[in-house]
Write a protein that holds these residues in place. Structure first.
Motif, PDB file in Angstrom:
ATOM      1  N   ASP A 105       7.714 -17.355 -13.739  1.00  0.00           N
ATOM      2  CA  ASP A 105       6.526 -17.799 -12.996  1.00  0.00           C
ATOM      3  C   ASP A 105       5.485 -16.673 -13.027  1.00  0.00           C
ATOM      4  N   GLU A 106       4.327 -16.959 -13.622  1.00  0.00           N
ATOM      5  CA  GLU A 106       3.278 -15.953 -13.792  1.00  0.00           C
ATOM      6  C   GLU A 106       2.654 -15.522 -12.469  1.00  0.00           C
ATOM      7  N   SER A 107       2.539 -16.409 -11.497  1.00  0.00           N
ATOM      8  CA  SER A 107       1.915 -16.015 -10.221  1.00  0.00           C
ATOM      9  C   SER A 107       2.775 -14.989  -9.485  1.00  0.00           C
ATOM     10  N   PHE A 108       4.106 -15.148  -9.529  1.00  0.00           N
ATOM     11  CA  PHE A 108       4.991 -14.176  -8.897  1.00  0.00           C
ATOM     12  C   PHE A 108       4.916 -12.825  -9.617  1.00  0.00           C
ATOM     13  N   LYS A 109       4.889 -12.873 -10.947  1.00  0.00           N
ATOM     14  CA  LYS A 109       4.799 -11.641 -11.732  1.00  0.00           C
ATOM     15  C   LYS A 109       3.502 -10.895 -11.444  1.00  0.00           C
ATOM     16  N   LYS A 110       2.404 -11.649 -11.397  1.00  0.00           N
ATOM     17  CA  LYS A 110       1.097 -11.049 -11.166  1.00  0.00           C
ATOM     18  C   LYS A 110       1.043 -10.382  -9.792  1.00  0.00           C
ATOM     19  N   ARG A 111       1.499 -11.103  -8.778  1.00  0.00           N
ATOM     20  CA  ARG A 111       1.530 -10.564  -7.418  1.00  0.00           C
ATOM     21  C   ARG A 111       2.470  -9.357  -7.332  1.00  0.00           C
ATOM     22  N   GLY A 112       3.616  -9.444  -7.999  1.00  0.00           N
ATOM     23  CA  GLY A 112       4.583  -8.346  -7.987  1.00  0.00           C
ATOM     24  C   GLY A 112       4.031  -7.087  -8.625  1.00  0.00           C
ATOM     25  N   PHE A 113       3.328  -7.223  -9.746  1.00  0.00           N
ATOM     26  CA  PHE A 113       2.765  -6.048 -10.410  1.00  0.00           C
ATOM     27  C   PHE A 113       1.634  -5.431  -9.589  1.00  0.00           C
ATOM     28  N   LYS A 114       0.841  -6.262  -8.909  1.00  0.00           N
ATOM     29  CA  LYS A 114      -0.218  -5.719  -8.052  1.00  0.00           C
ATOM     30  C   LYS A 114       0.382  -4.864  -6.932  1.00  0.00           C
ATOM     31  N   PHE A 115       1.395  -5.410  -6.269  1.00  0.00           N
ATOM     32  CA  PHE A 115       2.009  -4.658  -5.176  1.00  0.00           C
ATOM     33  C   PHE A 115       2.799  -3.456  -5.689  1.00  0.00           C
ATOM     34  N   LEU A 116       3.320  -3.550  -6.900  1.00  0.00           N
ATOM     35  CA  LEU A 116       4.026  -2.420  -7.483  1.00  0.00           C
ATOM     36  C   LEU A 116       3.077  -1.244  -7.713  1.00  0.00           C
ATOM     37  N   VAL A 117       1.893  -1.530  -8.218  1.00  0.00           N
ATOM     38  CA  VAL A 117       0.902  -0.479  -8.441  1.00  0.00           C
ATOM     39  C   VAL A 117       0.470   0.139  -7.111  1.00  0.00           C
ATOM     40  N   ILE A 118       0.199  -0.698  -6.126  1.00  0.00           N
ATOM     41  CA  ILE A 118      -0.203  -0.186  -4.802  1.00  0.00           C
ATOM     42  C   ILE A 118       0.919   0.655  -4.191  1.00  0.00           C
ATOM     43  N   ALA A 119       2.156   0.196  -4.332  1.00  0.00           N
ATOM     44  CA  ALA A 119       3.293   0.923  -3.764  1.00  0.00           C
ATOM     45  C   ALA A 119       3.463   2.279  -4.425  1.00  0.00           C
ATOM     46  N   VAL A 120       3.347   2.344  -5.736  1.00  0.00           N
ATOM     47  CA  VAL A 120       3.503   3.620  -6.441  1.00  0.00           C
ATOM     48  C   VAL A 120       2.399   4.590  -6.023  1.00  0.00           C
ATOM     49  N   ILE A 121       1.184   4.085  -5.887  1.00  0.00           N
ATOM     50  CA  ILE A 121       0.083   4.949  -5.450  1.00  0.00           C
ATOM     51  C   ILE A 121       0.344   5.483  -4.046  1.00  0.00           C
ATOM     52  N   LEU A 122       0.772   4.631  -3.127  1.00  0.00           N
ATOM     53  CA  LEU A 122       1.054   5.087  -1.758  1.00  0.00           C
ATOM     54  C   LEU A 122       2.203   6.091  -1.718  1.00  0.00           C
ATOM     55  N   ILE A 123       3.221   5.853  -2.526  1.00  0.00           N
ATOM     56  CA  ILE A 123       4.350   6.785  -2.553  1.00  0.00           C
ATOM     57  C   ILE A 123       3.912   8.138  -3.095  1.00  0.00           C
ATOM     58  N   LEU A 124       3.135   8.130  -4.154  1.00  0.00           N
ATOM     59  CA  LEU A 124       2.658   9.393  -4.727  1.00  0.00           C
ATOM     60  C   LEU A 124       1.755  10.144  -3.758  1.00  0.00           C
ATOM     61  N   ILE A 125       0.860   9.425  -3.117  1.00  0.00           N
ATOM     62  CA  ILE A 125      -0.028  10.067  -2.136  1.00  0.00           C
ATOM     63  C   ILE A 125       0.781  10.598  -0.963  1.00  0.00           C
ATOM     64  N   GLY A 126       1.681   9.783  -0.442  1.00  0.00           N
ATOM     65  CA  GLY A 126       2.431  10.175   0.744  1.00  0.00           C
ATOM     66  C   GLY A 126       3.424  11.284   0.508  1.00  0.00           C
ATOM     67  N   LYS A 127       3.972  11.391  -0.686  1.00  0.00           N
ATOM     68  CA  LYS A 127       5.017  12.379  -0.924  1.00  0.00           C
ATOM     69  C   LYS A 127       4.498  13.671  -1.539  1.00  0.00           C
ATOM     70  N   PHE A 128       3.505  13.604  -2.378  1.00  0.00           N
ATOM     71  CA  PHE A 128       3.150  14.783  -3.144  1.00  0.00           C
ATOM     72  C   PHE A 128       1.811  15.413  -2.773  1.00  0.00           C
ATOM     73  N   ILE A 129       0.994  14.749  -1.994  1.00  0.00           N
ATOM     74  CA  ILE A 129      -0.272  15.347  -1.571  1.00  0.00           C
ATOM     75  C   ILE A 129      -0.096  15.848  -0.147  1.00  0.00           C
ATOM     76  N   ARG A 130      -0.236  17.149   0.046  1.00  0.00           N
ATOM     77  CA  ARG A 130      -0.097  17.768   1.374  1.00  0.00           C
ATOM     78  C   ARG A 130      -1.374  18.538   1.678  1.00  0.00           C
ATOM     79  N   PHE A 131      -1.733  18.542   2.937  1.00  0.00           N
ATOM     80  CA  PHE A 131      -2.945  19.272   3.347  1.00  0.00           C
ATOM     81  C   PHE A 131      -2.576  20.666   3.792  1.00  0.00           C
TER      82      PHE A 131
END
Length: 131
Positions: A105-131
């Motif tokens: 199902d393309e709609s599930f794949k599309k939604r999954g990849f969008k959230f996957l990209v957002i999740a990876v960005i949040l994980i990278l920001i939250g874990k590796f960027i420190r003030f």
């Protein structure tokens, strides 16, 4: 120093060890006394020494805890929240991708990849960027 350094339990264990050592020294001094009068005076002196050393250890512990709390950066909590949100979104993205690939199902794949990209960005920001 960040909030995940876990120094508070270490300081508490040091305080416990100090109190145990001073109590053991007081017991040895009580056992070393020959008669009842010596034992009573030694016990009083030992309990006073234990109380003084415990109070000093607690004061030192409080000072170290305050220094630890002052050294904590409040933005680290915000970064940890971003990391946790990223992990939750990663789980949600996988929950979308698995049925998308199983049912093709393309709609599930599309939604999954969008959230996957957002999740990876949040994980990278939250874990590796420190003030």
């Amino acid at each position: 120093m960040n909030i995940s350094s876990y120094q508070i339990p270490v300081l508490l264990s040091k305080m416990t060890e100090t109190a145990k050592a001073s109590a053991a020294a007081a017991e040895k001094s009580i056992v070393a006394g020959g008669n009842a009068v010596t034992v009573a005076s030694t016990a009083a002196a030992g309990s006073t020494a234990v109380a003084e050393s415990t109070a000093a250890a607690q004061t030192d512990l409080r000072r170290q805890l305050l220094d630890t709390i002052k050294a904590v950066n409040p933005l680290n909590l915000f970064m940890e929240i971003l990391y946790v949100c990223g992990v939750v979104l990663l789980i949600y993205a996988l929950m979308q991708l698995v049925p998308g690939f199983q049912q093709n199902d393309e709609s599930f794949k599309k939604r999954g990849f969008k959230f996957l990209v957002i999740a990876v960005i949040l994980i990278l920001i939250g874990k590796f960027i420190r003030f």
